[in-house]
Design a protein around this motif. Sequence first.
Motif, short mmCIF file in Angstrom:
data_model
loop_
_atom_site.label_atom_id
_atom_site.label_comp_id
_atom_site.label_asym_id
_atom_site.label_seq_id
_atom_site.Cartn_x
_atom_site.Cartn_y
_atom_site.Cartn_z
N LYS A 1 -44.33 81.02 -54.78
CA LYS A 1 -45.89 80.79 -55.08
C LYS A 1 -46.52 79.88 -54.60
N PHE A 2 -45.71 78.99 -54.21
CA PHE A 2 -46.17 77.38 -53.60
C PHE A 2 -46.46 77.48 -52.42
N ASN A 3 -47.12 76.66 -51.70
CA ASN A 3 -47.24 76.00 -50.44
C ASN A 3 -46.37 74.84 -50.23
N MET A 4 -45.24 75.23 -49.41
CA MET A 4 -44.36 73.98 -49.29
C MET A 4 -44.63 72.74 -48.74
N LEU A 5 -45.88 72.76 -47.78
CA LEU A 5 -46.29 71.40 -47.39
C LEU A 5 -47.19 70.77 -48.38
N GLU A 6 -47.86 71.57 -49.41
CA GLU A 6 -48.77 70.79 -50.28
C GLU A 6 -47.74 70.23 -51.40
N VAL A 7 -46.55 70.64 -51.83
CA VAL A 7 -45.61 70.61 -52.94
C VAL A 7 -45.22 69.33 -52.25
N ALA A 8 -44.59 69.40 -50.85
CA ALA A 8 -44.07 68.17 -50.43
C ALA A 8 -44.81 66.82 -50.44
N GLN A 9 -46.06 66.81 -50.06
CA GLN A 9 -46.79 65.69 -50.04
C GLN A 9 -47.37 65.23 -51.55
N LYS A 10 -47.13 66.27 -52.42
CA LYS A 10 -47.57 65.79 -53.79
C LYS A 10 -46.28 65.15 -54.57
N MET A 11 -45.25 65.57 -54.17
CA MET A 11 -43.92 65.06 -54.59
C MET A 11 -43.68 63.40 -54.23
N ILE A 12 -44.23 63.25 -53.13
CA ILE A 12 -44.26 61.65 -52.78
C ILE A 12 -45.64 61.00 -52.93
N ASN A 13 -46.21 61.42 -53.58
CA ASN A 13 -47.50 60.83 -53.94
C ASN A 13 -48.83 60.85 -52.98
N ILE A 14 -48.89 61.92 -51.99
CA ILE A 14 -49.55 62.42 -51.00
C ILE A 14 -50.01 60.74 -50.30
N PRO A 15 -49.04 60.48 -49.29
CA PRO A 15 -49.01 59.07 -48.56
C PRO A 15 -49.91 59.30 -47.45
N ILE A 16 -50.65 60.39 -46.99
CA ILE A 16 -51.49 60.35 -45.73
C ILE A 16 -52.80 59.63 -46.05
N SER A 17 -53.26 59.43 -46.96
CA SER A 17 -54.55 58.68 -47.02
C SER A 17 -54.20 57.38 -47.04
N ASP A 18 -53.28 56.89 -47.76
CA ASP A 18 -52.82 55.44 -47.35
C ASP A 18 -52.39 55.19 -45.95
N ALA A 19 -51.53 56.12 -45.15
CA ALA A 19 -51.02 56.05 -43.93
C ALA A 19 -52.54 55.83 -42.82
#
Length: 295
Positions: free
Chosen positions: A260-278
């Motif tokens: 039921k989940f979007n795997m890309l969204e789950v992966a980002q949330k699992m490691i605290n959504i690094p893209i903003s800090d990146a």
Amino acid sequence: MEIRYKLYPYPVMSYYSDDYVNSSFDTTIDPKKDGLNIRIDFLTNLNNVELTKYLTQGKVKFVYHLECAQTGFRTALQTSNSEFTYIISNKKICGRLQICPFIVAIHDIPDYVNSSFHEDYRGFKFLIEAGCVMAVGKQVNIDIEKNINDLSNTPSVFSIIKNADETALGMIVDLDQKKIVIKLPERDYYNYKSIKDEAVIQPVLNSLVVVPALTYVLEELNRRDPSERYEYSSYSWYRAIKKALSNQFQCDVESDQLSKFNMLEVAQKMINIPISDALQALSSGYKSEDEEDTE
């Protein structure tokens, strides 16, 4: 930053000197978990008439210097209040956080005298310039323990190595190990190795390498029948993912819930959504900046 015994050209109130008598500067520092953040409550007791007056007048302030050597995080907080709260993102600190309390002059104080000076200083006046330390409190060290199976603590779950196949052009992910093994082509691996210890670049590396790898792993698990996923249960990476899915998404990895989940969204949330800090790190030229002083 370790507080070391230091001699100043003027009297400074501290626990390791007798420059002042019948005076004290004590700070109670109480850290608590606040979701994914750390909340730090400060309660300071200042017992000195003149410094208390200067604090009320805004000529001096309490300053708390925070530093984490492992991540490179550093900031200085200013306040005039004896009670103060600061919330810091769990992503910014790992291991030991050092907190040093000070009283610092905000404005020049000419002809400074204090009724609590040690008798050796009585009758003398001192020029205290803005930025000078006027009191030093006891340093407090807080050890921030992270769960070894915390996916944001990438070294505990991922192993990034050089691909022995010299013809390889892209990243390959191997699930049949205790950790998730990410194999990079030789040139990419050595470029990665040259910057992997720079704290400010970690969100960039997580976004470029870890998020795609974790997305791949989740999609591979999702392709398997729920009853077959248990085959990975002896691997620590699988237990970490299972725990993260349960805690963060109330999802049982060994059920149909995962689909039921979007795997890309789950992966980002699992490691605290690094893209903003990146993106912030890239836009600022890889230079970490101290957080603005908090009033």
